[in-house]
Motif scaffolding. Structure first.
Motif, PDB file in Angstrom:
ATOM      1  N   SER A   1       7.605   1.266  -6.431  1.00 42.98           N
ATOM      2  CA  SER A   1       6.472   1.416  -5.524  1.00 42.98           C
ATOM      3  C   SER A   1       5.370   0.423  -5.864  1.00 42.98           C
ATOM      4  O   SER A   1       4.714  -0.123  -4.976  1.00 42.98           O
ATOM      5  N   ALA A   2       5.173   0.181  -7.176  1.00 43.38           N
ATOM      6  CA  ALA A   2       4.158  -0.785  -7.604  1.00 43.38           C
ATOM      7  C   ALA A   2       4.523  -2.196  -7.145  1.00 43.38           C
ATOM      8  O   ALA A   2       3.653  -2.979  -6.744  1.00 43.38           O
ATOM      9  N   ILE A   3       5.796  -2.527  -7.179  1.00 42.96           N
ATOM     10  CA  ILE A   3       6.249  -3.835  -6.701  1.00 42.96           C
ATOM     11  C   ILE A   3       5.983  -3.976  -5.202  1.00 42.96           C
ATOM     12  O   ILE A   3       5.482  -5.005  -4.735  1.00 42.96           O
ATOM     13  N   LEU A   4       6.314  -2.957  -4.441  1.00 41.24           N
ATOM     14  CA  LEU A   4       6.062  -2.994  -2.997  1.00 41.24           C
ATOM     15  C   LEU A   4       4.563  -3.143  -2.708  1.00 41.24           C
ATOM     16  O   LEU A   4       4.164  -3.867  -1.790  1.00 41.24           O
ATOM     17  N   ARG A   5       3.753  -2.451  -3.503  1.00 46.44           N
ATOM     18  CA  ARG A   5       2.301  -2.527  -3.306  1.00 46.44           C
ATOM     19  C   ARG A   5       1.792  -3.945  -3.523  1.00 46.44           C
ATOM     20  O   ARG A   5       0.922  -4.426  -2.792  1.00 46.44           O
ATOM     21  N   GLU A   6       2.324  -4.627  -4.513  1.00 45.55           N
ATOM     22  CA  GLU A   6       1.901  -5.997  -4.788  1.00 45.55           C
ATOM     23  C   GLU A   6       2.297  -6.959  -3.671  1.00 45.55           C
ATOM     24  O   GLU A   6       1.620  -7.970  -3.444  1.00 45.55           O
ATOM     25  N   LEU A   7       3.363  -6.652  -2.976  1.00 40.98           N
ATOM     26  CA  LEU A   7       3.891  -7.574  -1.966  1.00 40.98           C
ATOM     27  C   LEU A   7       3.418  -7.262  -0.552  1.00 40.98           C
ATOM     28  O   LEU A   7       3.716  -8.023   0.374  1.00 40.98           O
ATOM     29  N   PHE A   8       2.717  -6.169  -0.351  1.00 45.48           N
ATOM     30  CA  PHE A   8       2.272  -5.799   0.995  1.00 45.48           C
ATOM     31  C   PHE A   8       0.840  -6.279   1.220  1.00 45.48           C
ATOM     32  O   PHE A   8      -0.022  -6.120   0.364  1.00 45.48           O
TER      33      PHE A   8
END
Length: 396
Positions: free
Chosen positions: A11-18
């Motif tokens: 989820s943290a990875i997705l947050r960084e990329l959105f």
């Protein structure tokens, strides 16, 4: 399947990329403080699920990385990762008494398709959603993409936790709160989020607009409904406000922050402006003197709030763009007039007025859903999962 702490990392990875944060595995590992093996494993899982993609060598994606030539030459090339539009779409819905607008928004912020539904006066709000929006979702190319969620923007007082509408021009006074979230989730089988239209417009600015770079601003949503008998007369004028503080939409203790009534209004006269009569400002398109008075009054109300809270900017949309020049000059003057230290510390506050074809409430309603998915819960009390857990839940 990734669960527990690994799901949190995902989820943290997705947050960084959105929404547009193309970054390499190495960058993600450094930003999140994770070892590269963990990041690689989670990224591989997300790519297999279709949640992430590698850039295909396009210049735009590589330029976002801002890598030096030395970094590019060391070991394996750093391949940027991003969230693809093929992930799916969110339906944003704006509901007013006279119409319903719907748009399918992709993760990048692109509106894939949109539609306008005129409402008959005897239409029930939920019937419009169930019938018209259901038909909208069956429209190609939406049939080839997953539906990720539904965001609904309505004018009036909303409880976003329960998804209930307490009062709005779209429902009768004195009626019991209207449950929107629960039946719509049952019809469409995806999470549904409901909020005030001005607050939804803030989510558009925070997610896809210049508001991503600002922490404190006011959004003013102006509705001008033309009279069917006389296009130069407004049947209704409505003003809604929403406040962003520290990068988050401010709701207040009862989710009612932002409700507007002019400080100059006569307390004996109903309406937001309370000037001689409820319809005092309805002819502002043809009556230049009354239009000037309306714009000056609105500008002074907004400028007082902006100065009092020391805001970075004010955004306006929903119809005020036809008075752009007058509104801009009046607001600039009102900021100076309501700032105590204008001579010692001159102040200006940027005013941004949406373009004519902008759909801030539709886009914002959809952006609200994306922010919940990728950037964490909109409200701590919401029990709807976020991040990888949210996306995985849609597959079950």
């Amino acid at each position: 399947m990734i669960q527990g702490i690994q799901a949190q990392y995902g989820s943290a990875i997705l947050r960084e990329l959105f929404p547009h944060g193309w970054k390499s595995r190495a960058e993600l590992a450094e930003i999140l403080g994770l070892d590269r093996a963990t990041v690689t494993r989670i990224v591989q899982f997300c790519m297999e699920r279709g949640y992430l993609v590698e850039a295909e060598g396009g210049e735009a994606e590589h330029e976002r990385l801002s890598l030096s030539e030395g970094e590019k030459l060391q070991g394996r090339p750093r391949v940027p990762l991003g969230i693809p539009d093929s992930l799916g779409y969110v339906v944003g819905i704006e509901i007013q008494r006279e119409f319903v607008k719907a748009g399918a928004l992709l993760p990048s912020g692109t509106i894939l398709i949109e539609h306008f539904f005129p409402r008959k006066k005897d239409d029930e709000l939920l019937e419009v959603i169930q019938e018209d929006v259901a038909a909208f979702i069956r429209t190609p190319p939406l049939t080839t993409l997953p539906l990720l969620g539904i965001g609904i923007a309505v004018s009036g007082l909303v409880d976003p936790l329960r998804g209930e509408l307490f009062f709005s021009p779209t429902k009768e006074r004195g009626a019991t709160p209207l449950k929107i979230k629960e039946p719509v989730e049952q019809w469409f089988g995806v999470p549904v989020f409901v909020d005030n239209d001005a607050k939804c417009s803030c989510y558009d600015i925070l997610t896809y607009g210049t508001g991503r770079e600002r922490r404190h601003f006011l959004y003013v949503f102006c509705e001008f409904l033309e009279s069917p008998e006389d296009p130069l007369t407004y049947e209704r004028i409505g003003i809604g406000n929403a406040l962003v503080l520290n990068g988050k939409v401010y709701y207040g203790k009862a989710f009612q922050a932002g409700e507007f009534r002019s400080v100059f209004a006569d307390p004996q006269i109903p309406g937001q402006f309370g000037r001689a009569s409820c319809g005092y400002y309805k002819d502002i398109r043809s009556n230049s003197d009354r239009r000037r008075l309306f714009i000056e009054e609105l500008a002074r109300n907004i400028a007082f709030i902006a100065n009092f809270l020391d805001l970075e900017a004010v955004y306006m949309g929903g119809g005020i763009e036809i008075f752009r020049q007058e509104m801009t000059s009046c607001f600039e003057k009102a900021v100076a007039d309501t700032w105590l230290y204008q001579e010692e510390l001159p102040r200006t506050i940027p005013l941004y007025i949406a373009e004519t074809d902008a759909k801030p409430a539709v886009r914002g309603a959809a952006a609200m859903v994306y922010r919940h998915i990728f950037e964490g819960p909109l409200h701590p009390e919401l029990s709807i999962p976020t991040g990888l857990t949210y996306l995985e839940g849609l597959r079950r």
